[in-house]
Design a protein around this motif. Structure first.
Motif, short mmCIF file in Angstrom:
data_model
loop_
_atom_site.label_atom_id
_atom_site.label_comp_id
_atom_site.label_asym_id
_atom_site.label_seq_id
_atom_site.Cartn_x
_atom_site.Cartn_y
_atom_site.Cartn_z
N ARG A 42 -34.95 21.64 -6.50
CA ARG A 42 -33.66 21.23 -5.91
C ARG A 42 -32.50 21.73 -6.77
O ARG A 42 -31.47 22.17 -6.25
CB ARG A 42 -33.62 19.71 -5.78
CG ARG A 42 -34.60 19.15 -4.76
CD ARG A 42 -34.36 17.67 -4.49
NE ARG A 42 -35.33 17.14 -3.55
CZ ARG A 42 -36.37 16.39 -3.87
NH1 ARG A 42 -36.57 16.05 -5.15
NH2 ARG A 42 -37.20 15.96 -2.95
N ALA A 43 -32.67 21.69 -8.08
CA ALA A 43 -31.63 22.19 -8.98
C ALA A 43 -31.40 23.68 -8.75
O ALA A 43 -30.26 24.16 -8.78
CB ALA A 43 -32.02 21.93 -10.43
N ALA A 44 -32.49 24.43 -8.53
CA ALA A 44 -32.37 25.87 -8.29
C ALA A 44 -31.59 26.14 -7.01
O ALA A 44 -30.68 26.99 -6.98
CB ALA A 44 -33.75 26.50 -8.21
N SER A 45 -31.90 25.42 -5.94
CA SER A 45 -31.20 25.64 -4.67
C SER A 45 -29.73 25.27 -4.77
O SER A 45 -28.86 26.00 -4.28
CB SER A 45 -31.87 24.82 -3.55
OG SER A 45 -33.16 25.31 -3.26
N THR A 46 -29.44 24.15 -5.41
CA THR A 46 -28.05 23.73 -5.58
C THR A 46 -27.26 24.74 -6.39
O THR A 46 -26.14 25.13 -6.03
CB THR A 46 -27.98 22.35 -6.25
OG1 THR A 46 -28.64 21.39 -5.42
CG2 THR A 46 -26.53 21.92 -6.45
N ALA A 47 -27.84 25.19 -7.50
CA ALA A 47 -27.15 26.15 -8.36
C ALA A 47 -26.94 27.48 -7.66
O ALA A 47 -25.89 28.12 -7.81
CB ALA A 47 -27.95 26.35 -9.65
N TYR A 48 -27.93 27.91 -6.89
CA TYR A 48 -27.80 29.18 -6.16
C TYR A 48 -26.69 29.07 -5.11
O TYR A 48 -25.88 29.99 -4.93
CB TYR A 48 -29.13 29.57 -5.54
CG TYR A 48 -29.09 30.86 -4.77
CD1 TYR A 48 -28.49 32.00 -5.32
CD2 TYR A 48 -29.65 30.97 -3.51
CE1 TYR A 48 -28.46 33.19 -4.62
CE2 TYR A 48 -29.62 32.16 -2.81
CZ TYR A 48 -29.02 33.27 -3.36
OH TYR A 48 -28.97 34.45 -2.67
#
Length: 290
Positions: A42-48
């Motif tokens: 989820r952190a990866a998707s939000t940051a992207y």
């Protein structure tokens, strides 16, 4: 509007036009995903999503550092990995990632991740990139998660347990649907040999996503035809997901695939719907690859 105002508006419009301005969805994760692995995804998707909203294509593709794996780090890689590192610290697990290397948070659990597999695609707006992660306990991989950043699709697998998705089961290279890394000067001949035998060939430039497409039966195989381009985070999720779906992950040169903190190690990964297909691919690769 005066000349100065018009010029400012044009500059603003040009900036906006180079942004990748469609949203990144939250990944659709199964309930069984370990909380630390789920939080990292989820952190990866939000940051992207934030990176695409704030930075142009040129900015996202800018090389900002040299990664721990010896390859250049794009801004998009740095922004997403920083968010994952914060997630790992928040969840009290170690992290092994291509840009930072190994981060010891004093845990028996380690996340082995490729924050953005297909970085060039991600930076330019080609919707073929993914987050891929493995949770390892005392060095043993226990589960894997791959999320397609532009769609939110997710593939989850527990080591040694069958998945709801299955490979195609194909056993022959002739007529197979194969995805390949782009050819390099020392692999052109074998690349052409494999391509001519296959029924369909794709070059998607995102190993982790191509691996789960093998796992779900959308394509029959993926291969690096001998160039030793893969690091462990390129293959770690596939090493759990593909066998659980009935396929295999091997190295074209016979080198053992194992989680290793040494990011200088490289493999020529072969991901296939069956062992027979993998071995036929490796035999073809071995005829010309050094």
């Amino acid at each position: 509007m005066g000349a100065a105002g018009y010029g400012a508006q044009v500059a603003a419009d040009e900036h906006v036009s180079t942004l990748i301005d469609w949203p990144v969805p939250e990944p659709a994760l199964p309930e069984a995903v370990h909380p630390a692995l789920a939080d990292a995804a989820r952190a990866a998707s939000t940051a992207y999503g934030l990176a695409r909203h704030r930075h142009t294509r040129v900015e996202l593709a800018a090389e900002v550092a040299m990664g721990a794996d010896g390859t250049p780090t794009m801004l998009v890689d740095r922004l997403v990995e920083d968010a994952i590192a914060e997630s790992a610290h928040r969840n009290g697990v170690n992290l092994l990632s291509e840009e930072t290397g190994f981060v010891d948070n004093g845990s028996a659990m380690t996340l082995v991740v490729d924050p953005v597999d297909g970085s060039a695609n991600a930076a330019s707006g080609v919707p073929l990139s993914c987050f891929a992660g493995v949770l390892a306990v005392d060095g043993v991989p226990t589960e894997a998660l791959t999320t397609w950043l532009d769609t939110g699709r997710a593939w989850h697998a527990l080591a040694g347990q069958p998945t709801p998705f299955r490979t195609s089961g194909r056993t022959e290279l002739d007529g197979a649907a194969v995805s390949l890394l782009r050819p390099k000067p020392n692999t052109v001949e074998v690349w052409q040999r494999v391509a001519l035998r296959a029924g369909r060939v794709r070059v998607l430039s995102t190993t982790c996503l191509e691996a789960v497409l093998v796992a779900e039966g959308s394509i029959d195989a993926f291969a690096d035809v001998g160039s030793r381009a893969h690091r462990i985070m390129d293959l770690a999720a596939a090493m759990v997901t593909v066998p659980a779906a009935g396929g295999v992950v091997l190295d074209a040169h016979g080198d053992p695939l194992e989680l290793d903190h040494d990011l200088n190690r490289r493999w020529s990964g072969v991901v296939a719907a069956s062992r027979e297909l993998a071995e036929e691919l490796i035999e073809e690769i071995g005829t010309t690859a050094g």
